[in-house]
Design an enzyme around this catalytic site. Structure first.
Site, PDB file in Angstrom:
ATOM      1  N   GLU B  80       3.886 -16.621   3.524  1.00 15.72           N
ATOM      2  CA  GLU B  80       3.486 -16.190   4.618  1.00 15.72           C
ATOM      3  C   GLU B  80       2.473 -17.197   5.339  1.00 15.72           C
ATOM      4  O   GLU B  80       1.715 -16.878   6.436  1.00 15.72           O
ATOM      5  CB  GLU B  80       2.697 -14.634   4.438  1.00 15.72           C
ATOM      6  CG  GLU B  80       1.479 -14.783   3.514  1.00 15.72           C
ATOM      7  CD  GLU B  80       0.205 -14.653   3.979  1.00 15.72           C
ATOM      8  OE1 GLU B  80      -0.003 -13.200   4.585  1.00 15.72           O
ATOM      9  OE2 GLU B  80      -0.610 -15.394   4.528  1.00 15.72           O
ATOM     10  N   CYS B 112       3.272 -10.831  -0.087  1.00 17.00           N
ATOM     11  CA  CYS B 112       3.429 -11.475  -1.370  1.00 17.00           C
ATOM     12  C   CYS B 112       4.478 -11.536  -2.225  1.00 17.00           C
ATOM     13  O   CYS B 112       4.417 -11.844  -3.448  1.00 17.00           O
ATOM     14  CB  CYS B 112       2.197 -10.744  -2.089  1.00 17.00           C
ATOM     15  SG  CYS B 112       0.489 -11.086  -1.408  1.00 17.00           S
ATOM     16  N   ARG B 200      -7.997   1.610   2.239  1.00 21.06           N
ATOM     17  CA  ARG B 200      -7.666   2.457   1.206  1.00 21.06           C
ATOM     18  C   ARG B 200      -6.078   2.832   1.240  1.00 21.06           C
ATOM     19  O   ARG B 200      -5.653   2.826   0.192  1.00 21.06           O
ATOM     20  CB  ARG B 200      -8.347   3.740   1.368  1.00 21.06           C
ATOM     21  CG  ARG B 200      -9.704   3.612   0.994  1.00 21.06           C
ATOM     22  CD  ARG B 200     -10.534   5.008   0.806  1.00 21.06           C
ATOM     23  NE  ARG B 200     -11.771   4.616   0.605  1.00 21.06           N
ATOM     24  CZ  ARG B 200     -12.365   4.695  -0.525  1.00 21.06           C
ATOM     25  NH1 ARG B 200     -11.653   4.630  -1.760  1.00 21.06           N
ATOM     26  NH2 ARG B 200     -13.535   4.379  -0.842  1.00 21.06           N
ATOM     27  N   THR B 202      -3.847   0.591   1.211  1.00 25.31           N
ATOM     28  CA  THR B 202      -3.114  -0.519   0.579  1.00 25.31           C
ATOM     29  C   THR B 202      -2.950  -0.067  -1.208  1.00 25.31           C
ATOM     30  O   THR B 202      -2.181  -0.673  -1.560  1.00 25.31           O
ATOM     31  CB  THR B 202      -3.767  -1.775   0.552  1.00 25.31           C
ATOM     32  OG1 THR B 202      -5.204  -1.320  -0.054  1.00 25.31           O
ATOM     33  CG2 THR B 202      -4.387  -2.243   1.823  1.00 25.31           C
ATOM     34  N   HIS B 235       2.367  -7.410  -9.789  1.00 29.31           N
ATOM     35  CA  HIS B 235       1.686  -8.378  -8.946  1.00 29.31           C
ATOM     36  C   HIS B 235       0.331  -7.999  -8.893  1.00 29.31           C
ATOM     37  O   HIS B 235      -0.306  -6.827  -9.353  1.00 29.31           O
ATOM     38  CB  HIS B 235       2.283  -7.833  -7.501  1.00 29.31           C
ATOM     39  CG  HIS B 235       1.637  -8.351  -6.402  1.00 29.31           C
ATOM     40  ND1 HIS B 235       1.366  -9.691  -6.353  1.00 29.31           N
ATOM     41  CD2 HIS B 235       0.544  -7.752  -5.420  1.00 29.31           C
ATOM     42  CE1 HIS B 235       0.518  -9.873  -4.897  1.00 29.31           C
ATOM     43  NE2 HIS B 235       0.288  -8.879  -4.670  1.00 29.31           N
TER      44      HIS B 235
END
Ligand SMILES: [Zn+2]
Lengths: 133, 347
Positions: B80, B112, B200, B202, B235
């Site tokens: 990115e 990601c 939040r 996320t 991740h």
């Protein structure tokens, strides 16, 4: 410092992969590439030759007054490197300052940004050296 | 079936400690370190970008694969932070490896998880005999807005995977499964310097839902179970989320430890899951199994079931292990970090 796009483009093999030249008549290697052998002159047969990037420091100095485009990098180290394939070339030693280095230290090739003229111009890439650990 | 024929990983030399960043913004360093679980993160040198990190990792992968550069039929770079908005990083990388001109190349972006998406594309091309070998890279020099929570994690690093047929592989990719939806948890608009995120939001609807979706999807598809795997990689946007998702899924704590590198290098975005996998491959033994689940905001997850073969010991002798770059470090002050990341106006 601005470099013409055609010059940058022509230098890609030399900068990205350390492609120099070799005289197959006397087995001399040249970097940066030469199109005529310094020993054999016209009798020499020249062909492309890829250097490994491995070598040792022959001499080095720290740059404090940088040319335009390199101001953000000072102080940085420039060295003459004795390449394993038998010639010397000039290059930057990255991730190091004067106190980290001594003559004879082994170095290896690394791929870095050389210069990006302006925010809208092309980015130039190429080899530099780092200490081999 | 496709597998990993060679791999390589790279992290820049410079680090900044969480406490150094916290001091600037008046935050409590203990709260940050406990909350995010990130002690320090990698910082690229002023002459490093996603293209240079990609080349460093790919050169190690090529050394281990022991193939000629012109045998690469495809190069995909997931990031990115591609150096150009228009001009593929994959062109610079292909040229630097000597793989040009007879190959296909392109850049990918999926927050990601662009690196694992690149691996899936190469797997498909190898399995369908379109190409003999494909190179998949996840690389980033991630930026967090000064003072934002992301500034403690946004880091730099890359890992490269050469995908080929299973009989030459150091690890076979047995299967893959993905889970993707439109979820606005994190984004960066064109011309914006820094990403924005949904706070939040996320967590539960983004990270946890997608990671669990891909994880359970692949387990069901393969009719596999947790006991059959030696290592799990999730991740790592921070150290908290992967531990929490492992707990939810019933994955034993000790099976995620080897892959947990975010506390010491930060979140390398597209490099994140690929770098963790490299760290596990650096130590894994023949016959061991690795279950990998990436996550990219926006949002999606790719899961992989990987089995290490007896070729690994010979191949990983070549080139540097990831620990070489993790251990070779130098701390910088916030002022130097701000210069290296070009955070000063007018730079
Ligand atoms: Zn000669």
């Amino acid at each position: 410092m601005k470099e013409s796009i055609s010059l940058t483009w022509r230098r890609i093999p030399e900068r990205y992969k350390m492609i120099g030249t070799r005289c197959t008549t006397c087995n001399s290697n040249f970097f940066p590439p030469r199109s005529v052998c310094s020993k054999c002159r016209r009798k020499g047969k020249i062909e492309p030759f890829e250097f490994s990037g491995n070598g040792k420091i022959y001499s080095f100095t720290e740059i404090h007054a940088a040319p335009a485009g390199f101001e953000n990098q000072i102080p940085y180290v420039m060295a003459i490197v004795e390449l394993d394939e038998g010639t010397r070339c000039t290059g930057q030693i990255v991730d190091a300052t004067l106190k980290d280095l001594k003559i004879g230290d082994r170095v290896e090739g690394t791929f870095r940004k050389l210069l990006s003229d302006d925010p809208e111009g092309p980015i130039h890439y190429g080899f530099k050296f780092r200490l081999k650990k | 079936m496709a597998g990993i024929v060679g791999y390589g990983a790279y992290v820049p030399k410079y680090r900044i400690k969480s406490e150094t960043i916290a001091e600037v913004w008046g935050e409590d360093p203990n709260r940050i370190q406990k909350g995010l679980g990130i002690m320090e993160k990698s910082v690229p040198a002023i002459d490093e970008d996603s293209a240079t990190l990609s080349v460093e990792s790919a050169r190690i992968a090529m050394e281990r694969a022991q193939i000629a550069p012109d045998e690469l039929g495809a190069v995909y770079v997931g990031s990115e932070s591609h150096p150009y908005a228009v001009k593929p990083t994959a062109t610079m990388v292909s040229q630097a490896l000597g793989a040009t001109p007879n190959l296909t190349a392109a850049d990918l972006e999926f927050a990601c998880k662009a690196g694992t998406a690149a691996m899936q594309i190469c797997m498909g091309m190898v399995d369908s005999n379109m190409i003999k070998y494909g190179l998949a890279i996840g690389a980033d020099t991630a930026q967090g807005r000064p003072g934002d929570a992301l500034e403690y994690s946004a880091a730099a690093g890359a890992a490269a995977y050469i995908i080929g047929k299973d009989d030459q592989s150091l690890a076979i990719i047995e299967d893959t499964f993905s889970y993707t939806t439109d979820t606005p948890d994190f984004w960066r608009r064109t011309k914006a310097d820094y990403p924005s995120h949904g706070g939040r939001f996320t967590g539960e609807p983004a990270y946890f839902k997608h990671v669990q979706g891909a994880f359970n999807g692949l387990m069901e598809k393969m009719d596999e179970k947790i006991d059959n795997y030696d290592y799990f990689i999730f991740h790592q946007p921070n150290a908290k989320f992967p531990k929490a998702v492992a707990k939810k899924l019933g994955v034993p704590k000790e099976k995620i430890e080897l892959g947990m590198i975010v506390p010491i290098i930060g979140n390398t975005y597209s490099g994140n899951t690929p770098l963790s996998l490299a760290n596990v491959l650096d130590k894994a033994k023949p016959g061991e199994k690795i279950f990998v689940t990436s996550f990219g905001s926006g949002a999606g997850s790719d899961a992989f079931s990987i089995k290490v073969t007896d070729k690994i010991e010979e191949k990983r002798k070549k080139g540097y292990p990831l620990s070489h770059f993790i251990e070779n470090k130098e701390y910088v002050t916030y002022a130097i970090y701000a210069k290296l990341r070009k955070k000063y106006k007018g730079m």
